[in-house]
Write an enzyme that holds these catalytic residues in place. Sequence first.
Site, short mmCIF file in Angstrom:
data_model
loop_
_atom_site.label_atom_id
_atom_site.label_comp_id
_atom_site.label_asym_id
_atom_site.label_seq_id
_atom_site.Cartn_x
_atom_site.Cartn_y
_atom_site.Cartn_z
CG ASN A 123 -1.82 1.23 1.25
OD1 ASN A 123 -2.11 1.82 0.21
ND2 ASN A 123 -2.25 1.62 2.44
CB ILE A 124 2.88 2.87 -2.61
CG1 ILE A 124 3.69 1.59 -2.72
CG2 ILE A 124 3.80 4.09 -2.71
CD1 ILE A 124 4.29 1.36 -4.08
CB CYS A 148 13.47 3.86 2.34
SG CYS A 148 14.17 2.97 0.92
#
Length: 227
Positions: A123-124, A148
């Site tokens: 789920n970006i 990240c």
Amino acid sequence: MKIDHNSTTSATNGGDTTICRTIEVAVFDRGDLSPPPVVASPPVVGDELNLIPPLNFAMVDNGIFRSGFPDSANFSFLQTLGLRSIICLCPEPYSEATMEFLKDGGIRLYKFGIEGYKEPFVNIPEDTIREALKVLLDTRNHPVLIHCKRGKHRTGCLVGCLRKLQKWCLSSIFDEYQRFAAAKARVSDQRFMELFDVSTLKHIPMSFSCSKRKGGEFLDPFLRQKE
């Protein structure tokens, strides 16, 4: 030097959702666009010459860099970049040593807590990527490091969306993404970049980009190699 730990929130989907937490470890005048003063460093010898970049470190464009999660072993290398800002795309907290490093260097931290998922449970958050792009495109934040956990998926998606703004073709965007993700490349990430709508960001100037021709047109470097 004043320390401030205020949070920046943005309303999404009708509710109050924190998209970005701006952590000012050193407050400076945002209206002053002049580069920070150059401080002469003392000569280094022996092990101090060993500059270790973070995992998957690379230059994205003029004043923009990418990597995995930096740690204390990378501090000397990061100092050479003269960073003004860091865009952190993961929720993991920084160590006290890293926060102190940011404070000492006057580096502003923009923290976008995107959880790391594995396919097929991906789920970006498009709104979060959009807000991160606005920070990335603001030259007052340059030089800036995007990172990240490993500099592959979340970082790759943000850089890929930047490339769409620079009018790279999808095959070149995917080639760049796959160079960093390698065997861990995700179809869902590439699908996200393909469908991401950049129309609301086209008004933001990108005078910093080394991909521009004199006429203002962006040049895909992968296509240039084939010419």
